[in-house]
Design a protein around this motif. Structure first.
Motif, mmCIF file in Angstrom:
data_model
loop_
_atom_site.group_PDB
_atom_site.id
_atom_site.type_symbol
_atom_site.label_atom_id
_atom_site.label_comp_id
_atom_site.label_asym_id
_atom_site.label_seq_id
_atom_site.Cartn_x
_atom_site.Cartn_y
_atom_site.Cartn_z
ATOM 1 N N ASP A 36 35.957 55.230 22.317
ATOM 2 C CA ASP A 36 37.156 55.039 21.696
ATOM 3 C C ASP A 36 38.230 55.084 23.120
ATOM 4 O O ASP A 36 39.017 54.636 23.364
ATOM 5 N N ARG A 37 37.727 56.792 23.261
ATOM 6 C CA ARG A 37 38.619 57.163 24.875
ATOM 7 C C ARG A 37 39.038 56.109 25.856
ATOM 8 O O ARG A 37 39.456 56.029 26.498
ATOM 9 N N LEU A 38 37.405 55.894 25.857
ATOM 10 C CA LEU A 38 37.351 54.561 27.340
ATOM 11 C C LEU A 38 38.113 53.840 27.167
ATOM 12 O O LEU A 38 38.338 53.003 28.152
ATOM 13 N N ARG A 39 37.737 53.172 25.891
ATOM 14 C CA ARG A 39 38.571 51.573 25.852
ATOM 15 C C ARG A 39 40.037 51.432 25.488
ATOM 16 O O ARG A 39 40.434 50.746 26.310
ATOM 17 N N HIS A 40 40.373 52.468 25.736
ATOM 18 C CA HIS A 40 42.254 53.096 25.710
ATOM 19 C C HIS A 40 42.388 53.115 26.744
ATOM 20 O O HIS A 40 43.327 52.508 27.921
ATOM 21 N N GLY A 81 25.198 54.452 31.656
ATOM 22 C CA GLY A 81 25.245 56.409 31.079
ATOM 23 C C GLY A 81 27.014 56.543 31.810
ATOM 24 O O GLY A 81 27.200 57.283 30.525
ATOM 25 N N LEU A 82 27.753 55.699 31.923
ATOM 26 C CA LEU A 82 28.775 56.141 32.077
ATOM 27 C C LEU A 82 30.045 54.697 30.915
ATOM 28 O O LEU A 82 30.531 54.990 30.951
ATOM 29 N N MET A 83 28.866 54.775 29.855
ATOM 30 C CA MET A 83 30.194 54.189 28.742
ATOM 31 C C MET A 83 30.671 52.884 28.895
ATOM 32 O O MET A 83 31.036 53.137 28.108
ATOM 33 N N LEU A 84 30.899 52.541 30.077
ATOM 34 C CA LEU A 84 31.728 51.514 30.246
ATOM 35 C C LEU A 84 31.697 49.693 30.007
ATOM 36 O O LEU A 84 30.760 49.744 29.736
ATOM 37 N N SER A 85 32.074 49.126 30.505
ATOM 38 C CA SER A 85 31.712 47.507 29.557
ATOM 39 C C SER A 85 31.353 47.397 31.446
ATOM 40 O O SER A 85 32.012 48.245 32.672
ATOM 41 N N ILE A 117 38.390 50.936 36.720
ATOM 42 C CA ILE A 117 38.364 51.911 37.958
ATOM 43 C C ILE A 117 38.570 53.508 37.173
ATOM 44 O O ILE A 117 38.807 54.587 36.946
ATOM 45 N N ARG A 118 39.717 52.944 36.275
ATOM 46 C CA ARG A 118 40.574 54.110 35.327
ATOM 47 C C ARG A 118 39.334 54.986 34.514
ATOM 48 O O ARG A 118 39.542 55.382 34.115
ATOM 49 N N GLY A 119 39.052 53.890 33.678
ATOM 50 C CA GLY A 119 37.874 54.208 32.652
ATOM 51 C C GLY A 119 36.730 54.776 33.523
ATOM 52 O O GLY A 119 36.361 55.856 32.564
ATOM 53 N N LEU A 120 36.347 54.205 34.265
ATOM 54 C CA LEU A 120 35.255 55.449 35.273
ATOM 55 C C LEU A 120 36.018 57.178 35.450
ATOM 56 O O LEU A 120 35.319 57.675 35.027
ATOM 57 N N ARG A 121 37.422 56.915 36.513
ATOM 58 C CA ARG A 121 37.869 58.314 35.317
ATOM 59 C C ARG A 121 37.811 59.059 34.689
ATOM 60 O O ARG A 121 37.845 59.943 33.768
ATOM 61 N N GLU A 122 38.337 58.471 33.457
ATOM 62 C CA GLU A 122 37.989 59.423 31.884
ATOM 63 C C GLU A 122 36.595 59.407 31.347
ATOM 64 O O GLU A 122 36.822 60.510 31.219
ATOM 65 N N SER A 123 35.809 58.692 32.033
ATOM 66 C CA SER A 123 34.342 58.800 31.298
ATOM 67 C C SER A 123 33.992 60.190 32.312
ATOM 68 O O SER A 123 33.285 60.922 32.268
ATOM 69 N N GLY A 155 24.128 56.887 26.799
ATOM 70 C CA GLY A 155 25.809 57.189 26.722
ATOM 71 C C GLY A 155 26.416 57.054 25.558
ATOM 72 O O GLY A 155 26.115 58.433 25.166
ATOM 73 N N ASP A 156 27.340 56.593 24.997
ATOM 74 C CA ASP A 156 28.239 57.194 23.727
ATOM 75 C C ASP A 156 27.253 57.026 22.404
ATOM 76 O O ASP A 156 26.745 56.188 21.868
#
Ligand SMILES: *Cc1c(COP(=O)(O)O)cnc(C)c1O
Length: 396
Positions: A17-21, A197-201, A250-256, A346-347
Motif C-alpha cells: 500500500d505504501r508504494l501504491r500511495h 524485488g522492488l515491489m513496484l508496477s 520514480i516516486r515509487g522507487l524512492r519510497e521502495s 518482494g512484499d
C-alpha cells in the motif's frame, strides 16, 4: 466483496500500500528544481542494491528486457562475439536478443534446472586466445527454473582464463531480494526492473554500469537512441532526463528504497531466504521435487516445482486462478506443463506464503494430485514458527 489475493508469480510482485500511495500523485514537473533534488540522491541510493560503489545507475522507461537491450547495444558492435549459457527461458531470451542485434553468440546449453555452465565458460574463454569474445552473459536467478547461479564463479572463470571480456548479469529476479555484489564479482552491467524485488508496477529498467562498460559505450557500434546510456548520463549529471521520465515510478522507487533501507538489506535477504525455505519444506512434504537440481542452486525468490508425471502444470495454474483467485507461475519453454512456480519475492510475509501454499494444495487436491491436504502447510508452519522473528509493524 473481497478484492484481491496476493499474487505468487515471480513478477510482477505484490505492491505494498505504501508504494501504491506513493505512485498515486499529481503531475510532476520534471524540469523543476525539486525533481533534481530527489532524483540525483535516488540514483546514488540505488547503488546499494547492486552492491556497487564504482558503477553508475541508470533508469530507462522499459522493463528488464529493455535493460538487456540497453546493456548490449551501448557496449558492443554488430559482429562482436559474446558467450552465454542457455538454462532457462530468460537466459534463452537474452541470447535471442543478442542475435537480433547482430552479435555472434556462443550459446552453451545446460540442463534446465542447472545453473550457469561455469566449467564450459572457462574452457571456451581459455581457448579464445585472440579475445574475440567481448562479453560474457549470465542470468543470476533463472526465474523459469528457480535456479540461482554463482556469479563469483563466472568471474573466477574469466580471471583464470585471463580474459578481458565484460561480464553482464541479468539480476532481474534477484536484485533487491538477494545479495548481489557487482563490485566484488567484477560485473560490468547488471540489469533489473521495477516489478520484482522492488515491489513496484512494471515500467522501469534499472541498470548499473561499471567504469569499463561506460568506456565501451564510446566505441560501440550498435544502434541505439532512446536507450543511449551516454545521453542519459549527460542528462542525469544535470539532474534531469533526456525525455519525460516516468515520474510516478520514480516516486515509487524512492519510497521502495526507503522501505528496503529501513528493513536493512541483510534482513531483506534473510527474510527471502527464510520464506523460501518454508516453501521448500512444503514442497518436500508434498513429495514433489524442485526443478533446481541441487540445494546450492535453490532460489530464494522463486520455486519451480515439478508436477507428478501425467499432470499438466498449466491446468493447475489455471485451476488455482479460476477457483481461488490465486496466481502462480506456469512452466515456460522447455518446462511448459511440467513445473509450476511459486514466486516468493518482494512484499511477502510468512502468512502470505502460507496462504499461497494452502491455495496450491487445494488446487492440487481438486485435480487429484497424490498429495495430502495440509501437509505442505504444516511443514512450512513448523519451520516458520520455529524460526519466527518479532513482528515489527511498519511505521511509515
Ligand atoms: C522478469 C525477468 C526478466 C525481464 O522481464 P521483463 O518482462 O522484460 O521485465 C528478465 N530476466 C529475468 C530473470 C526475469 O525474471
Amino acid at each position: 466483496m473481497p478484492t484481491q489475493n496476493p499474487v505468487f508469480i515471480p513478477g510482477p510482485t505484490n505492491v505494498p500500500d505504501r508504494l501504491r500511495h506513493a505512485m498515486d500523485m499529481q503531475t510532476v514537473d520534471h524540469r523543476a528544481p525539486d525533481f533534481e533534488r530527489q532524483f540525483v540522491p535516488l540514483l546514488q541510493s540505488l547503488k546499494s542494491i547492486f552492491g556497487t560503489t564504482s558503477g553508475e545507475v541508470f533508469l530507462f522507461p522499459s522493463t528488464g528486457t529493455g535493460g538487456w537491450e540497453a546493456a548490449v547495444t551501448n557496449t558492443l558492435s554488430p559482429g562482436d562475439e559474446v558467450l552465454a549459457g542457455r538454462y532457462g527461458m530468460f537466459s534463452h531470451r537474452w541470447i535471442e536478443l543478442c542475435r537480433k542485434q547482430g552479435l555472434y553468440v556462443h550459446a552453451v546449453q545446460a540442463d534446465w534446472g542447472d545453473g550457469v555452465p561455469v566449467d564450459e565458460y572457462e574452457r571456451i574463454l581459455a581457448a579464445d586466445t585472440g579475445h574475440r569474445i567481448k562479453a560474457v552473459l549470465a542470468c543470476h536467478n533463472e526465474t523459469a527454473t528457480g535456479v540461482t547461479s554463482d556469479i563469483a564463479a563466472v568471474r573466477r572463470a574469466l580471471d583464470a582464463a585471463e580474459h578481458p571480456a565484460m561480464l553482464f548479469v541479468d539480476g532481474v529476479s534477484s536484485i533487491a531480494s538477494m545479495d548481489f555484489r557487482m563490485d566484488d564479482w567484477g560485473v560490468d552491467v547488471a540489469v533489473t526492473g521495477s516489478q520484482k524485488g522492488l515491489m513496484l508496477s512494471p515500467g522501469l529498467a534499472i541498470i548499473a554500469v561499471s567504469p569499463q562498460a561506460l568506456e565501451a559505450c564510446h566505441s560501440s557500434g550498435c544502434t541505439r537512441s532512446y536507450f543511449d546510456i551516454l545521453a542519459m548520463r549527460d542528462a542525469n549529471r544535470a539532474g534531469s532526463f533526456p525525455y519525460t521520465p516516468p515520474t510516478g515510478l520514480i516516486r515509487g522507487l524512492r519510497e521502495s528504497m526507503s522501505m528496503l533501507s529501513a528493513e536493512g538489506l541483510p534482513r531483506v535477504f534473510a527474510r527471502h531466504r527464510r520464506i523460501a525455505e518454508g516453501v521448500r519444506r512444503a514442497v518436500g512434504a508434498w513429495g514433489l521435487s524442485l526443478c533446481a537440481k541441487r540445494p546450492e542452486l535453490y532460489s530464494n525468490t522463486v520455486s519451480a516445482i515439478e508436477v507428478p508425471r501425467g499432470f499438466d502444470s498449466g491446468v493447475l495454474v489455471r485451476h488455482a486462478y479460476e477457483h481461488y483467485g490465486v496466481s502462480f507461475g506456469g512452466g515456460l519453454g522447455d518446462v511448459a506443463g511440467r513445473v509450476f512456480r511459486i514466486g516468493h519475492l518482494g512484499d511477502m510475509t510468512d502468512v502470505m506464503a502460507l496462504a499461497g501454499l494452502a491455495a496450491a494444495e487445494m488446487a492440487m487436491a481438486n485435480l487429484d494430485y497424490p498429495i495430502e491436504l495440509g501437509s505442505g502447510v504444516v511443514a512450512a508452519q513448523q519451520y516458520y514458527s520455529a524460526t519466527r522473528n518479532h513482528w515489527k509493524q511498519e511505521v511509515a
